[in-house]
Design an enzyme around this catalytic site. Structure first.
Site, PDB file in Angstrom:
ATOM      1  N   LEU A  44      -3.043   8.980   5.473  1.00 39.18           N
ATOM      2  CA  LEU A  44      -2.473   8.702   4.062  1.00 39.18           C
ATOM      3  C   LEU A  44      -0.890   9.875   4.980  1.00 39.18           C
ATOM      4  O   LEU A  44      -0.289   9.498   4.642  1.00 39.18           O
ATOM      5  CB  LEU A  44      -2.987   9.159   3.566  1.00 39.18           C
ATOM      6  N   HIS A 100     -16.850   4.101  10.643  1.00 38.52           N
ATOM      7  CA  HIS A 100     -17.317   5.311   9.575  1.00 38.52           C
ATOM      8  C   HIS A 100     -19.205   5.348   9.612  1.00 38.52           C
ATOM      9  O   HIS A 100     -19.263   4.147   8.981  1.00 38.52           O
ATOM     10  CB  HIS A 100     -16.880   4.978   8.156  1.00 38.52           C
ATOM     11  N   ARG A 107      -9.123   9.183  14.783  1.00 38.47           N
ATOM     12  CA  ARG A 107      -7.933   9.509  14.197  1.00 38.47           C
ATOM     13  C   ARG A 107      -9.303  10.189  13.105  1.00 38.47           C
ATOM     14  O   ARG A 107      -9.889  11.078  12.802  1.00 38.47           O
ATOM     15  CB  ARG A 107      -8.162   8.811  12.927  1.00 38.47           C
ATOM     16  N   ARG A 147     -16.547  11.150  13.872  1.00 40.77           N
ATOM     17  CA  ARG A 147     -16.962  10.316  13.656  1.00 40.77           C
ATOM     18  C   ARG A 147     -17.564   9.058  14.415  1.00 40.77           C
ATOM     19  O   ARG A 147     -18.386   8.937  13.740  1.00 40.77           O
ATOM     20  CB  ARG A 147     -15.711   9.240  12.156  1.00 40.77           C
ATOM     21  N   HIS A 194     -13.900   0.426   9.514  1.00 44.24           N
ATOM     22  CA  HIS A 194     -13.260   1.240   8.816  1.00 44.24           C
ATOM     23  C   HIS A 194     -11.559   1.556   9.244  1.00 44.24           C
ATOM     24  O   HIS A 194     -11.097   1.324   8.210  1.00 44.24           O
ATOM     25  CB  HIS A 194     -13.562   2.831   8.453  1.00 44.24           C
ATOM     26  N   GLY A 235      -9.033  11.813   0.647  1.00 47.96           N
ATOM     27  CA  GLY A 235      -8.034  12.800   0.065  1.00 47.96           C
ATOM     28  C   GLY A 235      -7.179  12.689   1.285  1.00 47.96           C
ATOM     29  O   GLY A 235      -6.752  12.121   2.115  1.00 47.96           O
ATOM     30  N   ALA A 276       2.658   2.630   2.535  1.00 50.93           N
ATOM     31  CA  ALA A 276       3.640   2.447   3.203  1.00 50.93           C
ATOM     32  C   ALA A 276       4.201   1.912   2.853  1.00 50.93           C
ATOM     33  O   ALA A 276       5.434   2.472   3.049  1.00 50.93           O
ATOM     34  CB  ALA A 276       2.437   2.086   4.278  1.00 50.93           C
ATOM     35  N   GLY A 281       1.141  -1.116   0.116  1.00 49.94           N
ATOM     36  CA  GLY A 281      -0.119   0.062   0.095  1.00 49.94           C
ATOM     37  C   GLY A 281       1.110   1.634   0.061  1.00 49.94           C
ATOM     38  O   GLY A 281       2.066   1.832  -0.644  1.00 49.94           O
ATOM     39  N   GLU A 314     -13.293  18.348   5.700  1.00 50.04           N
ATOM     40  CA  GLU A 314     -13.737  17.178   6.471  1.00 50.04           C
ATOM     41  C   GLU A 314     -14.189  16.858   7.881  1.00 50.04           C
ATOM     42  O   GLU A 314     -13.745  18.397   8.385  1.00 50.04           O
ATOM     43  CB  GLU A 314     -13.388  15.914   5.810  1.00 50.04           C
ATOM     44  N   ASP A 319      -2.550  -8.670   9.564  1.00 45.79           N
ATOM     45  CA  ASP A 319      -1.423  -9.788   9.690  1.00 45.79           C
ATOM     46  C   ASP A 319      -0.170  -8.882  10.810  1.00 45.79           C
ATOM     47  O   ASP A 319       0.274  -9.841  11.315  1.00 45.79           O
ATOM     48  CB  ASP A 319      -0.578 -10.350   8.257  1.00 45.79           C
TER      49      ASP A 319
HETATM   50  C1  LIG Z   1     -12.278   2.427   1.329  1.00 45.74           C
HETATM   51  C2  LIG Z   1     -11.359   3.223   2.353  1.00 45.74           C
HETATM   52  C3  LIG Z   1     -11.203   5.232   2.232  1.00 45.74           C
HETATM   53  C4  LIG Z   1     -10.337   5.610   2.623  1.00 45.74           C
HETATM   54  N1  LIG Z   1     -10.565   6.740   2.383  1.00 45.74           N
HETATM   55  C5  LIG Z   1      -9.470   7.262   3.359  1.00 45.74           C
HETATM   56  C6  LIG Z   1      -8.694   9.397   3.237  1.00 45.74           C
HETATM   57  O1  LIG Z   1      -9.378   9.698   1.490  1.00 45.74           O
HETATM   58  N2  LIG Z   1      -7.632   9.958   3.742  1.00 45.74           N
HETATM   59  C7  LIG Z   1      -7.276   8.409   3.491  1.00 45.74           C
HETATM   60  O2  LIG Z   1      -6.376   9.715   5.091  1.00 45.74           O
HETATM   61  N3  LIG Z   1      -7.062   7.878   4.806  1.00 45.74           N
HETATM   62  C8  LIG Z   1      -8.236   6.996   4.014  1.00 45.74           C
HETATM   63  N4  LIG Z   1      -8.381   5.199   4.600  1.00 45.74           N
HETATM   64  C9  LIG Z   1      -7.420   4.979   4.828  1.00 45.74           C
HETATM   65  C10 LIG Z   1      -6.086   5.338   4.598  1.00 45.74           C
HETATM   66  O3  LIG Z   1      -6.821   4.720   3.335  1.00 45.74           O
HETATM   67  C11 LIG Z   1      -5.447   3.762   5.142  1.00 45.74           C
HETATM   68  O4  LIG Z   1      -4.865   3.727   6.496  1.00 45.74           O
HETATM   69  C12 LIG Z   1      -4.046   3.573   4.669  1.00 45.74           C
HETATM   70  O5  LIG Z   1      -4.409   3.038   2.992  1.00 45.74           O
HETATM   71  C13 LIG Z   1      -3.317   2.319   4.379  1.00 45.74           C
HETATM   72  O6  LIG Z   1      -1.943   2.173   4.007  1.00 45.74           O
HETATM   73  P1  LIG Z   1      -1.695   0.952   4.465  1.00 45.74           P
HETATM   74  O7  LIG Z   1      -0.181   0.843   3.103  1.00 45.74           O
HETATM   75  O8  LIG Z   1      -0.906   1.274   5.596  1.00 45.74           O
HETATM   76  O9  LIG Z   1      -1.699  -0.644   4.131  1.00 45.74           O
HETATM   77  P2  LIG Z   1      -3.170  -0.881   2.679  1.00 45.74           P
HETATM   78  O10 LIG Z   1      -2.910   0.337   1.905  1.00 45.74           O
HETATM   79  O11 LIG Z   1      -4.133  -1.662   3.804  1.00 45.74           O
HETATM   80  O12 LIG Z   1      -1.577  -2.198   2.264  1.00 45.74           O
HETATM   81  C14 LIG Z   1      -1.325  -2.866   3.482  1.00 45.74           C
HETATM   82  C15 LIG Z   1      -0.952  -4.435   2.113  1.00 45.74           C
HETATM   83  O13 LIG Z   1      -0.012  -5.164   2.670  1.00 45.74           O
HETATM   84  C16 LIG Z   1      -0.131  -6.667   2.093  1.00 45.74           C
HETATM   85  N5  LIG Z   1       0.453  -7.383   3.824  1.00 45.74           N
HETATM   86  C17 LIG Z   1      -0.438  -7.924   4.661  1.00 45.74           C
HETATM   87  N6  LIG Z   1      -0.063  -8.472   5.267  1.00 45.74           N
HETATM   88  C18 LIG Z   1       0.374  -9.457   4.827  1.00 45.74           C
HETATM   89  C19 LIG Z   1       1.693 -10.800   4.797  1.00 45.74           C
HETATM   90  N7  LIG Z   1       1.090 -11.521   5.862  1.00 45.74           N
HETATM   91  N8  LIG Z   1       2.511 -10.758   3.778  1.00 45.74           N
HETATM   92  C20 LIG Z   1       2.391 -10.018   2.991  1.00 45.74           C
HETATM   93  N9  LIG Z   1       1.496  -8.545   2.640  1.00 45.74           N
HETATM   94  C21 LIG Z   1       0.739  -8.397   3.280  1.00 45.74           C
HETATM   95  C22 LIG Z   1      -1.454  -5.964   1.980  1.00 45.74           C
HETATM   96  O14 LIG Z   1      -1.460  -6.962   0.449  1.00 45.74           O
HETATM   97  C23 LIG Z   1      -0.931  -4.250   1.305  1.00 45.74           C
HETATM   98  O15 LIG Z   1      -0.500  -4.615   0.171  1.00 45.74           O
HETATM   99  C24 LIG Z   1      -9.328   4.974   4.084  1.00 45.74           C
HETATM  100  C25 LIG Z   1      -9.547   3.394   4.397  1.00 45.74           C
HETATM  101  C26 LIG Z   1     -10.647   3.044   3.188  1.00 45.74           C
HETATM  102  C27 LIG Z   1     -10.482   1.083   3.769  1.00 45.74           C
END
Ligand SMILES: Cc1cc2nc3c(=O)[nH]c(=O)nc-3n(C[C@H](O)[C@H](O)[C@H](O)COP(=O)(O)OP(=O)(O)OC[C@H]3O[C@@H](n4cnc5c(N)ncnc54)[C@H](O)[C@@H]3O)c2cc1C
Length: 514
Positions: free
Chosen positions: A375, A227, A369, A273, A334, A47, A14, A12, A111, A206
């Site tokens: 993000l 949410h 939050r 929220r 959420h 966003g 991160a 993702g 927001e 995980d």
């Molecule tokens: C519908 C929705 C709308 C949102 N809107 C907003 C917004 O407008 N603004 C905002 O700031 N936040 C928003 N959020 C929250 C935000 O999107 C997330 O907090 C953020 O994208 C998380 O990013 P991340 O990289 O930590 O995790 P993710 O994007 O979830 O990525 C996690 C990754 O880890 C991988 N993974 C997990 N476990 C394992 C494992 N055991 N082995 C290998 N790979 C693994 C997954 O496959 C994935 O690729 C929203 C969330 C959702 C669900």
């Protein structure tokens, strides 16, 4: 065997953003359990928040974030978030994220609980998709090694240091080990703990399980954000109707057409929220319905279709024209505020193990939050993880928490005649008993059931069995934390302790018994 400087788990925002920074410094491997595109990030709509507007300042952003966090934000982490945020936005723009503009300026929207418009967006309501596509293209055209369909199962230590990651190749079925100097967990959240969630299938906690088993501290798990407005249509998975829709003037009405939010909070539809989600639960109970409505019919069709093209199209595809009809909505799980406890450098208490993104608990969100801060948190702390990992001195363990704060998971009686453990049973239990409104009684019975299921876990052989094991552990940590916290605060609400208590101005932290 290749030794990587960085093994990053997750693709993702991160994982990808950290990898792009790390590739300048060493050999990088990304492990991800689906395709590179499978993540929550690509579903983010509203966003990314940053104090870049003319009437805004880091100080104002700081105050809004602290207020939303209900007393449990780490002030230092929040200060870093708001002050370093604008620089990371510039980095994202330089990487190529196409944020929307009006008259040549970055467009900003408002927001809930933000005192000024400060949310940057891309493609209207497709911010996450644009970020994900931009970053993943960069990664795929770089020297970074990406292994898709590779599920990380263990973080392995040697002489008190992280040394390897074990992973299951989901296509070939083999187990592999990857040697490295630093492991960065970027595994996202745990929305799949619940029956109704906006999260994608990968969000199974995980990272919590990987870190906990390696000896890392897990904190604030009782704070899970629900949410208020996910689309509630029969047979359709809850699809997020962004808060920005209310930011642009959308109004909540119960099924009798009554506009109820002014009865619950001075900020009405733009209240935090947790306040809105509980108001919805109350209205749904009062009217005997499984939803309320979000009304945007008073907005111009052009505003709706240009500002929210993605939401508009999704609803059209499901037979609903939101320019003319009301949108049925209900709350859904959420965002996981808690997670792997880190300091302001993304370090866990385990040397060489870092966490970033939703799986980490840096302290910026506290008990709740502020919308669109997640993000931003990710990119701000990813940069700091990288800066810290470059320091060679590993002689002293990172300072993260003090031992006296930590608890171990308690033993529990087993429930006789417990139903079979399965994903749906687990999600229904947690939704019903550890959801938006909790009580000591509901939490006790959930805790007993989870401990019973812990003794019925399937052997880990494939992705579903690993994920179920991880969800049960994350569910236990969440439930025991919620049971310990005998008050209501932020996203955690208990009917038996409906007030906030000064005594609970502290964090609940779990660690494996040593
Ligand atoms: C519908 C929705 C709308 C949102 N809107 C907003 C917004 O407008 N603004 C905002 O700031 N936040 C928003 N959020 C929250 C935000 O999107 C997330 O907090 C953020 O994208 C998380 O990013 P991340 O990289 O930590 O995790 P993710 O994007 O979830 O990525 C996690 C990754 O880890 C991988 N993974 C997990 N476990 C394992 C494992 N055991 N082995 C290998 N790979 C693994 C997954 O496959 C994935 O690729 C929203 C969330 C959702 C669900």
């Amino acid at each position: 065997m290749t030794t990587y400087d960085y093994v990053i788990v997750g693709s993702g925002i991160a994982g990808l953003y950290t990898a792009l920074l790390a590739k300048e410094k060493g050999k990088v491997l990304i492990l991800t359990k689906g395709s590179i595109a499978d993540c929550n990030t690509r579903h983010a709509q509203g966003g990314i928040a940053a104090a870049i507007g003319q009437n805004d300042s880091p100080e104002l952003h700081y105050r809004d974030t602290i207020a939303a966090g209900a007393g449990l934000c780490d002030p230092e982490a929040v200060r870093i978030l708001v002050e370093e945020g604008p620089q990371r936005i510039t980095d994202l723009i330089n990487i190529g994220v196409p944020f929307d503009t009006t008259e040549g300026q970055i467009a900003l929207t408002r927001e809930a609980a933000h005192s000024v418009p400060r949310i940057l967006h891309a493609g209207g309501d497709a911010t996450g998709e644009h970020i994900e596509v931009t970053l993943s293209r960069r990664v795929l055209y770089s020297t970074i090694n990406v292994l898709e369909y590779c599920l990380a199962t263990d973080v392995l230590m040697e002489n008190g240091q992280v040394r390897r990651v074990r992973a299951l190749d989901l296509r070939g079925g083999s187990t592999e080990e990857f040697e490295c100097r630093n492991v960065i967990l970027a595994t996202g959240g745990g929305g799949r703990l619940f029956k109704y969630t906006t999260n994608s299938e990968v969000a199974t906690g995980d990272g919590i399980a990987l870190a906990y088993k390696a000896g890392a501290e897990i904190t604030d798990m009782e704070f899970f954000q629900f949410h208020p407005t996910a689309l509630r249509l029969p047979g359709v998975a809850p699809f997020l109707i962004s808060e920005a829709v209310r930011g642009e003037g959308g109004l909540l009405r119960n099924v009798e057409g009554y506009r109820f939010m002014p009865d619950y909070a001075p900020k009405a539809d733009l209240a935090p929220r947790d306040v809105v989600a509980r108001a919805l639960v109350n209205e749904m109970r009062k009217t005997g319905s499984d939803h309320v409505f979000l009304d945007v019919t008073h907005l111009s069709p052009q505003t709706i279709t240009t500002r929210f093209p993605h939401i508009y199209q999704f609803c059209i595809d499901h037979g609903l024209d939101i320019t003319k009809g009301l949108i049925p909505v209900a709350p859904a799980a959420h965002y996981m505020m808690g997670g792997i406890r880190t300091n302001v450098w993304g370090e866990t208490n385990v040397p060489g193990l870092f966490a970033v993104g939703e799986t980490a608990c840096t302290g910026v969100h506290g008990a709740n939050r502020l919308a669109s801060n997640s993000l931003l948190e990710t990119v701000v702390f990813a940069k700091r993880v990288l800066d810290k990992s470059l320091l060679e001195d590993r002689s002293t363990p990172p300072t993260v928490a003090s031992d006296r704060d930590c608890q171990v998971l308690p033993g529990r009686r087993t429930v006789s005649g417990a139903p079979q453990l399965g994903l749906f049973a687990l999600q229904s239990l947690l939704w019903g008993k550890v959801g938006i409104v909790r009580s000591g009684e509901s939490l006790e019975s959930a805790a007993d059931m989870l401990a019973t299921w812990e003794g019925m876990l399937p052997p880990t052989t494939d992705r579903p069995s690993y994920e179920l094991n991880n969800l049960v552990l994350a569910g236990r940590l969440m439930t025991e934390a919620a049971l310990s916290r005998k008050e209501s605060r932020g996203a955690h609400f208990r009917t038996d302790f409906p007030r906030t208590s000064q005594r609970w101005l502290r964090h609940i932290v779990f660690r494996t018994p040593s």
